[in-house]
Write a protein that holds these residues in place. Structure first.
Motif, mmCIF file in Angstrom:
data_model
loop_
_atom_site.group_PDB
_atom_site.id
_atom_site.type_symbol
_atom_site.label_atom_id
_atom_site.label_comp_id
_atom_site.label_asym_id
_atom_site.label_seq_id
_atom_site.Cartn_x
_atom_site.Cartn_y
_atom_site.Cartn_z
ATOM 1 N N PHE A 41 -4.711 1.008 11.533
ATOM 2 C CA PHE A 41 -4.193 -0.371 10.764
ATOM 3 C C PHE A 41 -4.721 -1.168 9.831
ATOM 4 N N TYR A 42 -6.674 -0.586 9.969
ATOM 5 C CA TYR A 42 -7.214 -1.365 9.733
ATOM 6 C C TYR A 42 -7.725 -1.039 8.629
ATOM 7 N N LYS A 43 -7.362 0.122 8.188
ATOM 8 C CA LYS A 43 -6.992 0.942 6.563
ATOM 9 C C LYS A 43 -6.018 0.351 5.654
ATOM 10 N N SER A 44 -4.819 0.221 6.702
ATOM 11 C CA SER A 44 -3.504 -0.265 6.096
ATOM 12 C C SER A 44 -3.610 -1.241 5.612
ATOM 13 N N TYR A 45 -3.976 -2.996 6.654
ATOM 14 C CA TYR A 45 -4.924 -3.911 6.442
ATOM 15 C C TYR A 45 -5.706 -3.999 4.607
ATOM 16 N N ARG A 46 -6.539 -3.607 4.510
ATOM 17 C CA ARG A 46 -7.246 -2.460 3.565
ATOM 18 C C ARG A 46 -5.967 -2.786 2.479
ATOM 19 N N LYS A 47 -5.019 -1.892 2.449
ATOM 20 C CA LYS A 47 -4.463 -1.704 1.518
ATOM 21 C C LYS A 47 -3.279 -2.281 0.868
ATOM 22 N N CYS A 48 -2.451 -3.751 1.798
ATOM 23 C CA CYS A 48 -1.852 -4.101 1.771
ATOM 24 C C CYS A 48 -2.685 -5.651 0.871
ATOM 25 N N LEU A 49 -4.021 -5.408 1.256
ATOM 26 C CA LEU A 49 -4.610 -6.107 0.069
ATOM 27 C C LEU A 49 -4.649 -5.797 -1.314
ATOM 28 N N ARG A 50 -4.986 -4.859 -1.309
ATOM 29 C CA ARG A 50 -5.015 -4.435 -2.053
ATOM 30 C C ARG A 50 -3.516 -4.198 -3.412
ATOM 31 N N ILE A 51 -2.642 -4.358 -2.607
ATOM 32 C CA ILE A 51 -1.202 -3.947 -2.510
ATOM 33 C C ILE A 51 -0.881 -5.742 -3.639
ATOM 34 N N MET A 52 -1.100 -6.276 -2.768
ATOM 35 C CA MET A 52 -0.644 -7.409 -2.726
ATOM 36 C C MET A 52 -1.577 -8.064 -4.021
ATOM 37 N N ARG A 53 -2.566 -8.068 -4.251
ATOM 38 C CA ARG A 53 -3.130 -8.728 -5.130
ATOM 39 C C ARG A 53 -3.315 -8.315 -6.832
ATOM 40 N N LYS A 54 -2.629 -6.539 -6.851
ATOM 41 C CA LYS A 54 -2.171 -6.010 -7.868
ATOM 42 C C LYS A 54 -0.300 -6.940 -8.420
ATOM 43 N N PHE A 55 0.428 -6.335 -6.941
ATOM 44 C CA PHE A 55 2.045 -6.759 -7.397
ATOM 45 C C PHE A 55 2.062 -8.567 -7.537
ATOM 46 N N GLN A 56 1.376 -9.084 -6.788
ATOM 47 C CA GLN A 56 1.096 -10.266 -6.994
ATOM 48 C C GLN A 56 2.516 -11.191 -6.484
ATOM 49 N N PRO A 57 2.673 -11.135 -5.367
ATOM 50 C CA PRO A 57 4.229 -11.289 -4.927
ATOM 51 C C PRO A 57 4.058 -13.019 -4.661
ATOM 52 N N ASP A 58 5.377 -13.798 -4.543
ATOM 53 C CA ASP A 58 5.617 -15.207 -4.366
ATOM 54 C C ASP A 58 5.861 -15.666 -3.218
ATOM 55 N N LEU A 59 5.938 -14.245 -2.243
ATOM 56 C CA LEU A 59 6.990 -13.950 -0.569
ATOM 57 C C LEU A 59 6.692 -13.119 -0.116
ATOM 58 N N VAL A 60 6.168 -12.564 0.791
ATOM 59 C CA VAL A 60 6.537 -11.425 2.083
ATOM 60 C C VAL A 60 7.264 -11.482 3.172
ATOM 61 N N ILE A 61 7.872 -10.800 3.335
ATOM 62 C CA ILE A 61 8.997 -10.687 4.651
ATOM 63 C C ILE A 61 8.962 -9.863 5.563
ATOM 64 N N GLY A 62 8.519 -10.213 6.962
ATOM 65 C CA GLY A 62 9.201 -9.273 7.848
ATOM 66 C C GLY A 62 10.184 -8.679 8.077
ATOM 67 N N VAL A 63 10.564 -7.369 8.696
ATOM 68 C CA VAL A 63 11.643 -7.296 9.366
ATOM 69 C C VAL A 63 12.189 -6.667 10.479
ATOM 70 N N GLY A 64 11.244 -6.491 10.690
ATOM 71 C CA GLY A 64 10.807 -5.598 11.886
ATOM 72 C C GLY A 64 10.177 -4.868 12.416
ATOM 73 N N GLY A 65 9.200 -3.935 13.242
ATOM 74 C CA GLY A 65 8.266 -3.049 13.094
ATOM 75 C C GLY A 65 6.985 -3.411 13.206
ATOM 76 N N TYR A 66 6.488 -2.181 13.856
ATOM 77 C CA TYR A 66 5.004 -2.445 13.839
ATOM 78 C C TYR A 66 4.202 -2.665 12.512
ATOM 79 N N VAL A 67 4.617 -1.937 11.186
ATOM 80 C CA VAL A 67 4.337 -1.450 10.251
ATOM 81 C C VAL A 67 4.242 -3.177 9.495
ATOM 82 N N THR A 68 4.684 -4.049 10.054
ATOM 83 C CA THR A 68 4.994 -5.692 9.284
ATOM 84 C C THR A 68 3.799 -5.585 9.841
ATOM 85 N N ALA A 69 3.248 -5.821 10.654
ATOM 86 C CA ALA A 69 2.225 -6.883 10.832
ATOM 87 C C ALA A 69 0.697 -6.385 10.041
#
Length: 367
Positions: free
Chosen positions: A77-105
Motif C-alpha cells: 500500500f505504501y509503495k503504491s501510494y508513493r507510485k501514485c504521487l509520482r504518476i500524478m506529478r507527471k500526468f497532472q490530472p484535473d480530476l481523480v475518480i475512484g469507482v470501487g475496489g481496494y486499489v482506489t485507496a
C-alpha cells in the motif's frame, strides 16, 4: 481535461468505470485518460484492450483471518501510494475518480495529498470498506441507490444511479435466430456471475428436465469456466446453453431474467425494464447483493429466491407462475421503469465537471 480513473477487482467496479470514461470521451474530444488498476485482477486484461492507457499497482486487500499477511499488504500500500504521487506529478490530472475496489485507496489519497479534485462512485446499496474510508478525503460522493446517501456525509453526496444503465440503453438487441432461438417464443435467460456460480449451475443442471415441454425457451448462460462441464449433460430441446452472451443485448429480447443481484446488473434491469427473479450471491461482503435485491423486491419490481432455498422445481414453478400471469409481469415492468435512472453516466459527468470548472458540462473545449 485530464482525468485519472481507478477501479478494480470485479466487473461490478470496472464496467461502471468504463461507462464513465465513455461518457467523458463523448463530451471532450481530446480528453486524456489514465486508468490505474491492480497488477493481477481482471482490469489488467479488460482496460488495455479498450485502448485506454493503463498503470498497475501491486496491492492487496486486508486479511481478516491471516493477520500476519497484512505486513505485505501495508508495505505494498505504501509503495503504491508513493507510485501514485509520482504518476500524478507527471500526468497532472484535473480530476481523480475512484469507482470501487481496494486499489482506489492509494490513488485517492495521493490525489488528496496533491490537492487534486477527487470523487468516488459507490455501486452497491451497502458501501464497500474502501469507499467508507475514502469518504472523508474526497470532494464528491456519488451513489447508485437513494438509500445509500445516508451512509455518507450529506453535504457532498449525490444520487446519480449506476452508469451501466446508460450503456445498456445503447445496446443493440440480438437477433434470436443467430443464437438458435425462436422469435415467436418467450425467452427466459438464466445467468449467474462467476462468484459461487458453480453451486447454482449444478442446481440448474439437476432441474433442467423440469423445463421439458414448456411453451417457452431457456437461455442458460453458464460462464466460460463451467461451460465444458455443463454441456456434457443432456437437456430438453427448448434449453439452449451458452458460455457467454452480450447480456444487455440479450436482455432486450428476454421476457424474464434469472440472475444474481450485482449493482451493475440491477441498473441494467431497471433501465431496460426486464422482469426478473434474483438469486443474490451469499459469498459477497456484507451480504450486499441481498440488500441490493431487496431494494427492488420491496418495490414489487422483482422476485427474490435465496440460494439456500434452491431445491427441487422451485425455480421452474416460480418462472411458470410469472409467465402465466402477464399482468404481474407488466406491473413489474412499470415499477422498474419508475425506479430506473436512464441518464446516470450523464449525471455523473455533470458532477465531475462541476468539481473541475464550475458548470461547463457539454461544452467541448476542443471542438
Amino acid at each position: 481535461m485530464k482525468v485519472i480513473v481507478s477501479a478494480g477487482g470485479t466487473g461490478g467496479h470496472i464496467y461502471p468505470a468504463l461507462a464513465i470514461i465513455n461518457r467523458l470521451k463523448e463530451i471532450d474530444s481530446k480528453l486524456e485518460i489514465l486508468y490505474i488498476g491492480t497488477h493481477n485482477r481482471m482490469e489488467k486484461e479488460i482496460v488495455p484492450e479498450k485502448g485506454i492507457p493503463f498503470e498497475t499497482l501491486e496491492i492487496y486487500g486486508l486479511y481478516r483471518k491471516k493477520i500476519y499477511k497484512n505486513v505485505k499488504t501495508f508495505t505494498c500500500f505504501y509503495k503504491s501510494y508513493r507510485k501514485c504521487l509520482r504518476i500524478m506529478r507527471k500526468f497532472q490530472p484535473d480530476l481523480v475518480i475512484g469507482v470501487g475496489g481496494y486499489v482506489t485507496a492509494p490513488v485517492i489519497l495521493a490525489a488528496h495529498k496533491l490537492k487534486i479534485k477527487t470523487a468516488i462512485h459507490e455501486q452497491n446499496s451497502v458501501p464497500g470498506a474502501s469507499n467508507r474510508f475514502l469518504s472523508k478525503y474526497v470532494d464528491k460522493i456519488m451513489v447508485s441507490f437513494p438509500a445509500s446517501k445516508k451512509e455518507f456525509p450529506e453535504e457532498k453526496t449525490v444520487y446519480t444511479g449506476n452508469p451501466c444503465s446508460e450503456d445498456a440503453l445503447k445496446a443493440t438487441p440480438i437477433q434470436k435466430s443467430e443464437y438458435g432461438l425462436n422469435e415467436r417464443k418467450k425467452l427466459v435467460t438464466i445467468v449467474m456471475g462467476s462468484l459461487g456460480a458453480s453451486h447454482v449451475n449444478q442446481f440448474l443442471i439437476d432441474s433442467m428436465s423440469c423445463f421439458e415441454n414448456k411453451n417457452y425457451e431457456v437461455a442458460f448462460v453458464t460462464g466460460k469456466q463451467d461451460y465444458e462441464e455443463v454441456i456434457k449433460h443432456t437437456f430438453p430441446k427448448n434449453i439452449h446453453v451458452y458460455p457467454y452472451v452480450p447480456l444487455t443485448s440479450f436482455m432486450k429480447k428476454t421476457d424474464l431474467l434469472v440472475s444474481r443481484a450485482g449493482a451493475s446488473t440491477l441498473s441494467e434491469i431497471m433501465a431496460l425494464h426486464v422482469p426478473c427473479i434474483l438469486i443474490p450471491s451469499p459469498y459477497v461482503p456484507n451480504n450486499h447483493q441481498w440488500k441490493n435485491a431487496m431494494g427492488l423486491v420491496q418495490e414489487k419490481a422483482a422476485i427474490l429466491l435465496e440460494e439456500k432455498d434452491l431445491k427441487g422445481d422451485i425455480l421452474v414453478k416460480t418462472i411458470d407462475q410469472l409467465l402465466d400471469h402477464p399482468i404481474q409481469l407488466e406491473a413489474m415492468k412499470k415499477q422498474l421503469s419508475r425506479l430506473a435512472v436512464s441518464d446516470s453516466a450523464t449525471r455523473i459527468v455533470k458532477e465531475l465537471y462541476k468539481l473541475v470548472d464550475g458548470d461547463s458540462y457539454g461544452k467541448d473545449k476542443n471542438a
